[in-house]
Design a protein around this motif. Sequence first.
Motif, PDB file in Angstrom:
ATOM      1  N   ILE A  12     -37.326  -0.718 -19.023  1.00 54.73           N
ATOM      2  CA  ILE A  12     -38.078   0.381 -18.390  1.00 54.73           C
ATOM      3  C   ILE A  12     -38.354  -0.013 -16.937  1.00 54.73           C
ATOM      4  N   GLY A  13     -37.757   0.706 -15.996  1.00 55.56           N
ATOM      5  CA  GLY A  13     -37.999   0.448 -14.573  1.00 55.56           C
ATOM      6  C   GLY A  13     -36.786  -0.163 -13.900  1.00 55.56           C
ATOM      7  N   CYS A  14     -36.367   0.474 -12.800  1.00 55.42           N
ATOM      8  CA  CYS A  14     -35.236  -0.082 -12.049  1.00 55.42           C
ATOM      9  C   CYS A  14     -35.682  -0.500 -10.654  1.00 55.42           C
ATOM     10  N   GLU A  37     -35.209   4.793 -15.407  1.00 56.58           N
ATOM     11  CA  GLU A  37     -36.015   4.814 -14.184  1.00 56.58           C
ATOM     12  C   GLU A  37     -36.514   6.241 -13.951  1.00 56.58           C
ATOM     13  N   ARG A  38     -37.830   6.368 -13.759  1.00 55.00           N
ATOM     14  CA  ARG A  38     -38.441   7.692 -13.578  1.00 55.00           C
ATOM     15  C   ARG A  38     -38.013   8.368 -12.261  1.00 55.00           C
ATOM     16  N   GLU A  39     -37.855   7.582 -11.206  1.00 54.16           N
ATOM     17  CA  GLU A  39     -37.522   8.165  -9.901  1.00 54.16           C
ATOM     18  C   GLU A  39     -36.016   8.485  -9.827  1.00 54.16           C
ATOM     19  N   ARG A  49     -40.291  -1.543  -0.661  1.00 52.22           N
ATOM     20  CA  ARG A  49     -41.337  -1.501   0.373  1.00 52.22           C
ATOM     21  C   ARG A  49     -41.809  -2.894   0.778  1.00 52.22           C
ATOM     22  N   SER A  50     -41.092  -3.924   0.372  1.00 63.46           N
ATOM     23  CA  SER A  50     -41.604  -5.284   0.564  1.00 63.46           C
ATOM     24  C   SER A  50     -41.364  -5.773   1.988  1.00 63.46           C
ATOM     25  N   ALA A  51     -41.947  -6.931   2.299  1.00 63.24           N
ATOM     26  CA  ALA A  51     -41.688  -7.575   3.586  1.00 63.24           C
ATOM     27  C   ALA A  51     -40.365  -8.321   3.527  1.00 63.24           C
ATOM     28  N   ASN A 203     -40.528  -4.189 -20.607  1.00 62.82           N
ATOM     29  CA  ASN A 203     -41.472  -3.505 -19.728  1.00 62.82           C
ATOM     30  C   ASN A 203     -41.355  -4.087 -18.320  1.00 62.82           C
ATOM     31  N   ALA A 204     -40.503  -3.454 -17.478  1.00 61.50           N
ATOM     32  CA  ALA A 204     -40.332  -3.893 -16.077  1.00 61.50           C
ATOM     33  C   ALA A 204     -40.800  -2.759 -15.168  1.00 61.50           C
ATOM     34  N   ALA A 205     -41.941  -2.178 -15.514  1.00 66.06           N
ATOM     35  CA  ALA A 205     -42.401  -0.948 -14.848  1.00 66.06           C
ATOM     36  C   ALA A 205     -43.342  -1.218 -13.676  1.00 66.06           C
ATOM     37  N   LYS A 211     -49.766   0.606 -18.094  1.00 64.06           N
ATOM     38  CA  LYS A 211     -49.754   1.950 -18.715  1.00 64.06           C
ATOM     39  C   LYS A 211     -48.673   2.028 -19.795  1.00 64.06           C
ATOM     40  N   ILE A 212     -47.534   1.389 -19.556  1.00 66.16           N
ATOM     41  CA  ILE A 212     -46.458   1.407 -20.552  1.00 66.16           C
ATOM     42  C   ILE A 212     -46.939   0.723 -21.836  1.00 66.16           C
ATOM     43  N   ARG A 213     -47.566  -0.448 -21.676  1.00 64.72           N
ATOM     44  CA  ARG A 213     -48.041  -1.166 -22.872  1.00 64.72           C
ATOM     45  C   ARG A 213     -49.115  -0.353 -23.595  1.00 64.72           C
ATOM     46  N   ARG A 227     -52.790  -2.726  -3.051  1.00 60.35           N
ATOM     47  CA  ARG A 227     -51.976  -2.136  -1.978  1.00 60.35           C
ATOM     48  C   ARG A 227     -51.774  -3.117  -0.823  1.00 60.35           C
ATOM     49  N   ARG A 228     -50.583  -3.115  -0.276  1.00 58.02           N
ATOM     50  CA  ARG A 228     -50.311  -3.863   0.970  1.00 58.02           C
ATOM     51  C   ARG A 228     -49.608  -2.945   1.960  1.00 58.02           C
ATOM     52  N   THR A 229     -50.022  -3.067   3.234  1.00 61.36           N
ATOM     53  CA  THR A 229     -49.575  -2.141   4.280  1.00 61.36           C
ATOM     54  C   THR A 229     -48.705  -2.851   5.310  1.00 61.36           C
ATOM     55  N   ILE A 230     -47.721  -2.128   5.806  1.00 63.32           N
ATOM     56  CA  ILE A 230     -46.859  -2.663   6.874  1.00 63.32           C
ATOM     57  C   ILE A 230     -46.717  -1.602   7.964  1.00 63.32           C
ATOM     58  N   ILE A 231     -46.790  -2.047   9.234  1.00 62.79           N
ATOM     59  CA  ILE A 231     -46.472  -1.131  10.346  1.00 62.79           C
ATOM     60  C   ILE A 231     -45.285  -1.704  11.116  1.00 62.79           C
ATOM     61  N   LEU A 254     -52.832 -12.221   8.884  1.00 59.93           N
ATOM     62  CA  LEU A 254     -51.871 -11.358   9.574  1.00 59.93           C
ATOM     63  C   LEU A 254     -50.500 -12.002   9.488  1.00 59.93           C
ATOM     64  N   TYR A 255     -49.463 -11.189   9.270  1.00 51.41           N
ATOM     65  CA  TYR A 255     -48.114 -11.706   9.548  1.00 51.41           C
ATOM     66  C   TYR A 255     -47.319 -10.678  10.316  1.00 51.41           C
ATOM     67  N   PHE A 256     -46.351 -11.197  11.089  1.00 52.80           N
ATOM     68  CA  PHE A 256     -45.435 -10.298  11.790  1.00 52.80           C
ATOM     69  C   PHE A 256     -44.056 -10.933  11.815  1.00 52.80           C
ATOM     70  N   ALA A 309     -46.796   1.607   2.719  1.00 48.12           N
ATOM     71  CA  ALA A 309     -47.587   0.723   1.861  1.00 48.12           C
ATOM     72  C   ALA A 309     -46.916   0.662   0.505  1.00 48.12           C
ATOM     73  N   GLY A 310     -47.164  -0.411  -0.200  1.00 43.08           N
ATOM     74  CA  GLY A 310     -46.627  -0.564  -1.553  1.00 43.08           C
ATOM     75  C   GLY A 310     -47.623  -1.348  -2.383  1.00 43.08           C
ATOM     76  N   LEU A 311     -47.365  -1.404  -3.680  1.00 45.66           N
ATOM     77  CA  LEU A 311     -48.301  -2.086  -4.584  1.00 45.66           C
ATOM     78  C   LEU A 311     -47.740  -3.434  -5.022  1.00 45.66           C
ATOM     79  N   ARG A 312     -48.611  -4.437  -4.981  1.00 50.56           N
ATOM     80  CA  ARG A 312     -48.282  -5.764  -5.519  1.00 50.56           C
ATOM     81  C   ARG A 312     -49.174  -5.917  -6.748  1.00 50.56           C
ATOM     82  N   THR A 313     -48.572  -6.177  -7.884  1.00 48.34           N
ATOM     83  CA  THR A 313     -49.314  -6.093  -9.153  1.00 48.34           C
ATOM     84  C   THR A 313     -49.514  -7.476  -9.756  1.00 48.34           C
TER      85      THR A 313
HETATM   86  C1  FAD Z   1     -45.890  -4.679   1.464  1.00 51.00           C
HETATM   87  C2  FAD Z   1     -45.282  -5.593   0.445  1.00 51.00           C
HETATM   88  C3  FAD Z   1     -44.720  -6.790   0.855  1.00 51.00           C
HETATM   89  C4  FAD Z   1     -44.069  -7.610  -0.079  1.00 51.00           C
HETATM   90  N1  FAD Z   1     -43.402  -8.711   0.378  1.00 51.00           N
HETATM   91  C5  FAD Z   1     -42.659  -9.449  -0.487  1.00 51.00           C
HETATM   92  C6  FAD Z   1     -41.860 -10.513  -0.027  1.00 51.00           C
HETATM   93  O1  FAD Z   1     -41.792 -10.790   1.164  1.00 51.00           O
HETATM   94  N2  FAD Z   1     -41.128 -11.221  -0.935  1.00 51.00           N
HETATM   95  C7  FAD Z   1     -41.139 -10.911  -2.257  1.00 51.00           C
HETATM   96  O2  FAD Z   1     -40.453 -11.569  -3.049  1.00 51.00           O
HETATM   97  N3  FAD Z   1     -41.891  -9.886  -2.727  1.00 51.00           N
HETATM   98  C8  FAD Z   1     -42.639  -9.156  -1.882  1.00 51.00           C
HETATM   99  N4  FAD Z   1     -43.401  -8.124  -2.329  1.00 51.00           N
HETATM  100  C9  FAD Z   1     -43.527  -7.926  -3.782  1.00 51.00           C
HETATM  101  C10 FAD Z   1     -42.315  -7.267  -4.394  1.00 51.00           C
HETATM  102  O3  FAD Z   1     -41.991  -6.094  -3.686  1.00 51.00           O
HETATM  103  C11 FAD Z   1     -42.635  -6.969  -5.873  1.00 51.00           C
HETATM  104  O4  FAD Z   1     -43.078  -8.136  -6.522  1.00 51.00           O
HETATM  105  C12 FAD Z   1     -41.404  -6.457  -6.603  1.00 51.00           C
HETATM  106  O5  FAD Z   1     -40.749  -5.448  -5.890  1.00 51.00           O
HETATM  107  C13 FAD Z   1     -41.792  -5.950  -7.998  1.00 51.00           C
HETATM  108  O6  FAD Z   1     -40.613  -5.434  -8.581  1.00 51.00           O
HETATM  109  P1  FAD Z   1     -40.679  -4.594  -9.902  1.00 51.00           P
HETATM  110  O7  FAD Z   1     -39.284  -4.286 -10.280  1.00 51.00           O
HETATM  111  O8  FAD Z   1     -41.553  -5.294 -10.874  1.00 51.00           O
HETATM  112  O9  FAD Z   1     -41.506  -3.270  -9.528  1.00 51.00           O
HETATM  113  P2  FAD Z   1     -41.022  -1.850  -8.829  1.00 51.00           P
HETATM  114  O10 FAD Z   1     -40.074  -2.136  -7.748  1.00 51.00           O
HETATM  115  O11 FAD Z   1     -42.231  -1.117  -8.531  1.00 51.00           O
HETATM  116  O12 FAD Z   1     -40.204  -1.213 -10.021  1.00 51.00           O
HETATM  117  C14 FAD Z   1     -40.829  -0.681 -11.165  1.00 51.00           C
HETATM  118  C15 FAD Z   1     -40.144   0.622 -11.496  1.00 51.00           C
HETATM  119  O13 FAD Z   1     -40.618   1.108 -12.748  1.00 51.00           O
HETATM  120  C16 FAD Z   1     -40.548   2.519 -12.688  1.00 51.00           C
HETATM  121  N5  FAD Z   1     -41.399   3.115 -13.723  1.00 51.00           N
HETATM  122  C17 FAD Z   1     -42.731   3.030 -13.836  1.00 51.00           C
HETATM  123  N6  FAD Z   1     -43.175   3.728 -14.909  1.00 51.00           N
HETATM  124  C18 FAD Z   1     -42.062   4.270 -15.484  1.00 51.00           C
HETATM  125  C19 FAD Z   1     -41.855   5.112 -16.622  1.00 51.00           C
HETATM  126  N7  FAD Z   1     -42.871   5.552 -17.374  1.00 51.00           N
HETATM  127  N8  FAD Z   1     -40.583   5.469 -16.934  1.00 51.00           N
HETATM  128  C20 FAD Z   1     -39.527   5.036 -16.182  1.00 51.00           C
HETATM  129  N9  FAD Z   1     -39.684   4.250 -15.086  1.00 51.00           N
HETATM  130  C21 FAD Z   1     -40.927   3.870 -14.749  1.00 51.00           C
HETATM  131  C22 FAD Z   1     -41.063   2.839 -11.292  1.00 51.00           C
HETATM  132  O14 FAD Z   1     -40.664   4.125 -10.873  1.00 51.00           O
HETATM  133  C23 FAD Z   1     -40.438   1.715 -10.481  1.00 51.00           C
HETATM  134  O15 FAD Z   1     -39.231   2.109  -9.856  1.00 51.00           O
HETATM  135  C24 FAD Z   1     -44.059  -7.263  -1.455  1.00 51.00           C
HETATM  136  C25 FAD Z   1     -44.637  -6.078  -1.865  1.00 51.00           C
HETATM  137  C26 FAD Z   1     -45.234  -5.226  -0.930  1.00 51.00           C
HETATM  138  C27 FAD Z   1     -45.818  -3.932  -1.407  1.00 51.00           C
END
Ligand code: FAD
Length: 377
Positions: A12-14, A37-39, A49-51, A203-205, A211-213, A227-231, A254-256, A309-313
């Motif tokens: 679950i999740g790409c 993948e839902r999207e 959305r990562s750095a 569960n790679a969501a 929420k999946i669990r 949340r983490r923000t980048i400009i 800060l990082y740049f 911005a993106g989410l780090r979980t």
């Molecule tokens: C600003 C920022 C900077 C970062 N910088 C770094 C870095 O420099 N180096 C690094 O290694 N990491 C970095 N990270 C962290 C990294 O981006 C994440 O750890 C990683 O992308 C997580 O991958 P994932 O596949 O678990 O999650 P995601 O990429 O979020 O993939 C999960 C997928 O599950 C799908 N999904 C959810 N629910 C469902 C459902 N019910 N049915 C079907 N699909 C579903 C979602 O649509 C999503 O596409 C950063 C993150 C952010 C936000």
Amino acid sequence: MNRASQFDAIIIGCGIAGASLAYFLAKRGMTDILILEREDQPAYHSTGRSAAVLVEMDLIPTVLRLKLMSAGFLRNPPEGFCENPILHQNGILVLFQGELWEQARRAVPVLKQGGADVGLLSPSEAVSLVPVLLPENSSGALHLPMDGHLDVHELLWSYLRHARRAGARLSLGEEVKGIIVEQGKCVGLTAEHGEYRAGRVVNAAGAWAGKIRAMAGSSSVSLTPKRRTIITFDPPEGLEVSDWPLTADLSHDLYFSPESGGLMASPMDEAPMAPCDARPDELTIALTIERLKQLAPRLVPKAVTNKWAGLRTFAPDQALVVGEDPELKGFFWLAGQGGCGIETSPAVGRIASDLILDGRTDRMDVGPLSPGRFMDI
Ligand SMILES: Cc1cc2nc3c(=O)[nH]c(=O)nc-3n(C[C@H](O)[C@H](O)[C@H](O)COP(=O)(O)OP(=O)(O)OC[C@H]3O[C@@H](n4cnc5c(N)ncnc54)[C@H](O)[C@@H]3O)c2cc1C
């Protein structure tokens, strides 16, 4: 049930987690895989959305180990894996002040022992690498010249290309709606286009993993998206920035770094929030500019050219959650990647595939990754 809806594994999740697992499972011969993948596209959320950097440093020993184990793959991917290099070794520069600097110096032997190439720089040596820094802002810096920027698109699509060639199926725009549990075991799921059954449901969501669990009842694993923000912005006229390392100041948060011909910066924000399509807010953008003013005033931009911005979980102990759910057989966690999911994906994908196929791995002690570690808390 027809054959098409029965799989060896459903992921679950790409994002990078799901894609890397599919690759390593396929490499070991498990190819009857469905990725849902839902999207409408892979990597729409955190992965896109990562750095995008590899930094062989971390306060959490397990995470450091996973980064060190992954660095070789990212520097020298297997023959035929990708069409372009994954890692661009522009280096990483991490500035520290006061007691933090003393702690960083003490960590260097451990980093070196683990295989990281890391040097200690004085404030003026740091300025010689990144001339906009003010030497009075730091006591010293760590420099990792072999690390740097990752091409996330190349990495993700290389994982996916190989997995799909081997037989893995990817269904985009298909949301998982429920988990099927029979006699206490997870045996499949329901999704937008029907019901699918599998020996393993992974569960790679990302931010939605909790929420999946929860679709199968309560769990002892608790995850918090932050949340983490980048400009992005243009560098000052006449300044060549493209070969700068990513520069992080852990005392000023800060990082740049160079980004597509310009620069990007983040205030290293960590606002907890419910899983969502995260957006930057004006206050955090203003904070980024404020911190640039303190650390590298010459970089303060006239205008912000892009922002996201993106989410780090994170799990409570900030290590990843990888392994079979101790309370739900057949349900496998691949979550809690926090801020390191891209750079650890080679090691984590391999470990997860070992655990799925063999029920164990020799690569490292996976106790600190196990979802069962939260049961006694
Ligand atoms: C600003 C920022 C900077 C970062 N910088 C770094 C870095 O420099 N180096 C690094 O290694 N990491 C970095 N990270 C962290 C990294 O981006 C994440 O750890 C990683 O992308 C997580 O991958 P994932 O596949 O678990 O999650 P995601 O990429 O979020 O993939 C999960 C997928 O599950 C799908 N999904 C959810 N629910 C469902 C459902 N019910 N049915 C079907 N699909 C579903 C979602 O649509 C999503 O596409 C950063 C993150 C952010 C936000």
